[in-house]
Design a protein around this motif. Structure first.
Motif, PDB file in Angstrom:
ATOM      1  N   CYS A  62       0.917  -1.256  -0.056  1.00 20.17           N
ATOM      2  CA  CYS A  62      -0.195  -0.065   0.050  1.00 20.17           C
ATOM      3  C   CYS A  62       0.928   1.200   0.034  1.00 20.17           C
ATOM      4  CB  CYS A  62      -1.019  -0.100   1.288  1.00 20.17           C
ATOM      5  SG  CYS A  62      -2.073   1.336   1.115  1.00 20.17           S
ATOM      6  N   ALA A  63       2.086   1.291   0.910  1.00 25.31           N
ATOM      7  CA  ALA A  63       2.897   2.307   0.883  1.00 25.31           C
ATOM      8  C   ALA A  63       3.496   2.754  -0.512  1.00 25.31           C
ATOM      9  CB  ALA A  63       3.715   2.382   1.938  1.00 25.31           C
ATOM     10  N   GLY A  64       4.032   1.523  -0.924  1.00 28.27           N
ATOM     11  CA  GLY A  64       4.978   1.391  -2.092  1.00 28.27           C
ATOM     12  C   GLY A  64       4.152   1.863  -3.514  1.00 28.27           C
ATOM     13  N   ARG A  65       2.615   1.454  -3.209  1.00 30.86           N
ATOM     14  CA  ARG A  65       1.871   2.127  -4.537  1.00 30.86           C
ATOM     15  C   ARG A  65       1.543   3.504  -4.320  1.00 30.86           C
ATOM     16  NH1 ARG A  65      -1.812  -0.960  -7.235  1.00 30.86           N
ATOM     17  NH2 ARG A  65      -1.613  -2.700  -6.107  1.00 30.86           N
ATOM     18  N   ALA A  66       1.412   4.166  -3.042  1.00 29.18           N
ATOM     19  CA  ALA A  66       1.072   5.457  -2.923  1.00 29.18           C
ATOM     20  C   ALA A  66       2.599   6.354  -3.523  1.00 29.18           C
ATOM     21  CB  ALA A  66       1.116   5.842  -1.586  1.00 29.18           C
ATOM     22  N   VAL A  67       3.713   5.782  -3.068  1.00 32.09           N
ATOM     23  CA  VAL A  67       4.761   6.529  -3.729  1.00 32.09           C
ATOM     24  C   VAL A  67       4.987   6.307  -5.169  1.00 32.09           C
ATOM     25  CG1 VAL A  67       7.322   6.425  -3.530  1.00 32.09           C
ATOM     26  CG2 VAL A  67       6.068   5.943  -1.514  1.00 32.09           C
ATOM     27  N   GLY A  68       4.697   5.251  -5.768  1.00 31.05           N
ATOM     28  CA  GLY A  68       4.691   5.053  -7.334  1.00 31.05           C
ATOM     29  C   GLY A  68       3.764   5.829  -7.729  1.00 31.05           C
ATOM     30  N   ASN A  69       2.623   5.834  -7.451  1.00 39.20           N
ATOM     31  CA  ASN A  69       1.575   6.932  -8.072  1.00 39.20           C
ATOM     32  C   ASN A  69       2.040   8.349  -8.110  1.00 39.20           C
ATOM     33  OD1 ASN A  69      -0.105   4.619  -8.743  1.00 39.20           O
ATOM     34  ND2 ASN A  69      -1.223   5.131  -7.131  1.00 39.20           N
ATOM     35  N   PHE A  70       2.565   8.657  -6.731  1.00 35.92           N
ATOM     36  CA  PHE A  70       3.024  10.114  -6.654  1.00 35.92           C
ATOM     37  C   PHE A  70       4.087  10.107  -8.024  1.00 35.92           C
ATOM     38  CE2 PHE A  70       4.406  13.859  -5.012  1.00 35.92           C
ATOM     39  CZ  PHE A  70       5.898  14.013  -5.063  1.00 35.92           C
ATOM     40  N   LEU A  71       5.124   9.516  -7.910  1.00 37.38           N
ATOM     41  CA  LEU A  71       6.402   9.639  -8.787  1.00 37.38           C
ATOM     42  C   LEU A  71       6.079   9.862 -10.202  1.00 37.38           C
ATOM     43  CD1 LEU A  71       9.161   7.580  -6.896  1.00 37.38           C
ATOM     44  CD2 LEU A  71       8.857  10.408  -6.892  1.00 37.38           C
ATOM     45  N   ILE A  72       5.059   8.949 -10.709  1.00 43.20           N
ATOM     46  CA  ILE A  72       4.999   8.869 -11.914  1.00 43.20           C
ATOM     47  C   ILE A  72       4.029  10.183 -12.364  1.00 43.20           C
ATOM     48  CG2 ILE A  72       3.017   7.682 -13.658  1.00 43.20           C
ATOM     49  CD1 ILE A  72       4.328   5.132 -12.938  1.00 43.20           C
ATOM     50  N   THR A  73       3.025  10.509 -11.609  1.00 40.88           N
ATOM     51  CA  THR A  73       2.004  11.688 -11.908  1.00 40.88           C
ATOM     52  C   THR A  73       3.305  12.996 -11.851  1.00 40.88           C
ATOM     53  OG1 THR A  73       0.137  10.706 -10.911  1.00 40.88           O
ATOM     54  CG2 THR A  73       0.186  12.868 -10.884  1.00 40.88           C
ATOM     55  N   VAL A  74       3.916  13.163 -11.010  1.00 37.65           N
ATOM     56  CA  VAL A  74       4.755  14.547 -10.867  1.00 37.65           C
ATOM     57  C   VAL A  74       5.833  14.478 -12.030  1.00 37.65           C
ATOM     58  CG1 VAL A  74       6.482  15.636  -9.535  1.00 37.65           C
ATOM     59  CG2 VAL A  74       4.490  14.816  -8.177  1.00 37.65           C
TER      60      VAL A  74
END
Length: 741
Positions: A249-261
């Protein structure tokens, strides 16, 4: 934590059982005064209809209204104080046990506190470790500022707009704390300059800062880990071990953020994948990391547009039997079902196995390439924007959607209710054992896969392109779906709509499936009428000389010379007749039966004298043939065609042997033409023509939706009735045109 939930549930159930059997049991005395007092107290929360309900139902009502819940018994104590004070001590003792369990949970959380480091790697992208380290540098300063200032979001927006920050003189303590951590010039330097150097346009947009703020503000709420600090080697977080919140869950949140930014900064992240590892550290290392200062900001090694980034080829399969659409809270059930299906050689696609970061394009591609879509729905699925987009996209592509219920107390409404409709729902909410539901789901999937229309080969596509002729493909059918030609309308007085009609000797018998049956000619002139009480006249079958067999409540009646006579007064084992059909060759009756107590369906054959010939319930593999039969039709070769609202079109031999099942969503009307082809309608504006071998010959469309009844008249006209209309539409039915296709 699951053991604690189980203990709470057992305590709660035991309390209800003790209260019902010990204090609200009518068997204790002939007239139990406690029950009358209980019903009087219950009117404070539930309506008067509960006066006739069981005590168990009363407790269910209180739970649904939130007055009673595991560990919350204040209202229950108040009620039993006026019913039987002896029960109050029992309730309070149970509440004390709940308090002890909560104390154990808190102690376990304290003992299982974990310190972790999140490290991310970006693949298939031009993002380098230097880019990632500088992004961490920006996040570090934003996080520090968010801890120092209550108005940190507004402060950062002012920095982005290059507006001078106004520090209130009324709160010098907070202003001094803010200045001691970071001042405006340092904040601007760390965010704006770093962001501009990272951006391909050399100017960081406000959208990037908004996403940074959103990530910092919601990370703890969405992952159950507190974000303590950010360093060049990753994100340091603190939390507890919980099965319901995995490290993914934490890894998914970081991954979504980095791809979006990085996408907002101008980088192509369409094929990028991010893997985030969670490395657990001890408390000593964690405390040292919190005190460690950032090094001198590293120089950026930005890849120019002339440099080529090596491509990474993926060899993932592009076709799957089943794609899973679900909300994140249902992932445990999804994984369990996925493992069961894959064990039985059904290929599955789940986003957690194939996607990291922005999953929407990958999910859409998977839906396009998959044969079926399993929709695991709940209330959270209903309110999720992404889940709605997935389900509606599958519907637009005409994919077969199989609903799976994961929330026992939720009934679909709105857009979700329209998709579920009258489809067969498989429940994995814990109400039924997994070992019982999983084989039924597997059987339904295999039936759907077996009845899929053949996909065009490459040679077929080449031929289509060369001739530049394309047949329209509607709702996922690989066959052209065209509109039938309307040639007339017949007005009837049947209200509110038409549930069934049959044709014979130029007469049309029209019923509403409730209490009315009308005989008209082809001009719509009324000739006879049969009207009974509400719900007493379900379905009918025509006999010789204008006689009719009628399902009247739980019996079968025969109308002879305009008089109703009992034909089968009752059925064995408490079975209820659902539908009936009569063979024109030998006069035998085929009846679909349903047993409410045992939740089972049967097919029974009776002679024209009322003698039972056989009863069939299961096929040769021991699986139930029917689940909810609605209508029947019999071919000239004595084959039985049954319209089952949950399974589709079920065809049996005259002896009761199961031939095949063709999966159709929500079928509600069936008839047979002169060539023994089966026509089925499903409550929409579609009419499916099925061959005697069980293959789809052609789907048609009619002008209106909610078609519920069909019948072939003189082998040249097709009569179509609708759910909320008394008008019968007449369409031209071309037998030779179907054969030519």
């Amino acid at each position: 934590m699951s053991t604690f939930k189980q203990r709470k549930s057992e305590l709660h159930d035991k309390l209800k059982e003790t209260l019902i059997k010990g204090f609200l049991n009518s068997k204790l005395s002939r007239h139990n005064k406690n029950i009358f007092r209980w019903k009087a107290q219950l009117r404070r929360f539930c309506d008067s209809s509960h006066d006739q309900c069981s005590i168990t139902t009363d407790f269910t009502c209180l739970e649904q209204k939130g007055q009673v819940a595991p560990g919350r018994y204040d209202e229950l104590i108040d009620v039993f104080g006026n019913v039987d004070p002896r029960a109050v001590d029992i309730i309070r003792n149970t509440a004390a046990k709940f308090a002890e369990i909560e104390k154990e949970i808190q102690e376990l959380k304290t003992s299982k506190k974990r310190y972790a480091l999140l490290r991310s790697k970006i693949k298939q992208s031009e993002i380098t470790p230097a880019h990632l380290e500088n992004m961490y540098y920006i996040l570090h300063h934003v996080l520090q500022h968010s801890k120092a200032s209550h108005s940190w979001e507004n402060d950062l927006q002012q920095v982005a707009n290059d507006v001078t920050m106004q520090v209130s003189n009324n709160k010098p303590g907070k202003a001094q704390k803010w200045r001691s951590i970071i001042n405006r010039e340092e904040l601007k330097k760390s965010i704006i300059e770093k962001g501009n150097s990272l951006s391909k346009t050399h100017e960081m947009s406000l959208d990037v800062l908004i996403h940074i703020n959103l990530f910092i503000g919601t990370f703890t709420k969405t992952t159950q880990y507190s974000l303590e600090t950010i360093k060049p080697d990753g994100l340091y977080v603190q939390g507890h071990e919980q099965k319901s919140y995995s490290p993914d869950c934490a890894g998914r949140a970081v991954g979504n953020f980095l791809i979006t930014v990085f996408a907002l900064l101008g980088y192509d992240m369409h094929k990028a994948t991010i893997s985030t590892d969670m490395v657990f550290v001890n408390e000593e290392m964690f405390e040292k990391a919190l005190k460690r200062r950032w090094p001198i900001p590293p120089s950026l090694n930005v890849t120019t547009s002339d440099e080529k980034v090596p491509a990474v080829n993926t060899t993932e399969p592009v076709h799957y039997n089943v794609v899973f659409s679900y909300q994140w809270d249902s992932r445990e059930v999804v994984q369990k079902v996925k493992h069961y299906l894959e064990k039985n050689k059904v290929t599955c696609w789940v986003d957690t196995d194939h996607v990291t970061g922005d999953k929407r394009p990958a999910v859409e591609n998977a839906i396009e390439e998959a044969d079926l879509c399993l929709m695991f729905y709940s209330f959270k699925y209903f309110i999720s924007k992404n889940c709605r987009q997935e389900a509606e996209y599958a519907g637009r592509l005409g994919k077969i959607i199989i609903p799976v219920k994961v929330n026992r107390d939720y009934d679909p409404k709105g857009w979700l209710g329209n998709i579920v409709g009258a489809k067969r729902v498989f429940e994995f909410s814990g109400k039924y054992p997994f070992e019982r539901q999983a084989p039924e789901l597997l059987t339904q999937i295999r039936i759907c896969l077996k009845n899929l229309p053949p996909k065009p080969t490459k040679d077929d596509e080449t031929t289509k392109d060369s001739s530049r002729e394309r047949k329209p493909q509607v709702d996922g059918d690989n066959l052209g779906m065209e509109y039938l030609h309307l040639i007339g309308r017949i007005q009837t007085k049947v209200r509110p709509g038409i549930g069934q009609f049959t044709c014979k000797d130029g007469r049309i018998w029209v019923g509403n499936g409730d209490n009315l049956l009308v005989c008209i000619d082809q001009e719509g002139i009324e000739m006879e009428t049969v009207c009974l009480g509400q719900g007493q006249l379900k379905y009918h079958a025509l006999a010789e000389e204008g006689n009719i067999y009628l399902i009247n409540q739980n019996s079968l009646m025969k109308r002879v010379r305009r008089q109703l006579r009992p034909f089968i007064s009752y059925f064995a084992n408490g079975d209820t007749p659902m539908c009936v059909a009569r063979s024109s060759e030998n006069g035998d009756l085929i009846i679909g039966l349903y047993n409410q107590e045992e939740k089972r369906c049967k097919v029974a054959r009776y002679s024209d004298t009322g003698k039972e010939m056989f009863v069939v319930e299961n096929d040769l593999e021991g699986q139930a043939i029917l689940e909810w039969p609605l209508q029947m039709a019999i071919k000239k070769n004595d084959q039985i065609c049954i319209c089952d609202s949950k399974k589709g079109l079920v065809v049996l031999e005259g002896s009761g042997k199961h031939l095949f099942t063709y999966s159709i969503d929500n079928p509600c009307g069936v008839c047979v033409d002169n060539e023994d082809r089966v026509l089925v309608c499903n409550g929409s504006n579609r009419i499916y023509v099925i061959s005697p071998e069980g293959q789809l010959l052609r789907p048609y469309r009619v002008n209106k939706h909610r078609a519920t009844a069909i019948s072939v008249l003189l082998n040249s006209s097709l009569l179509v009735g609708f759910k909320k209309s008394g008008t019968i539409e007449v369409y031209r039915y071309d037998l030779h045109g179907i054969n030519d296709t």
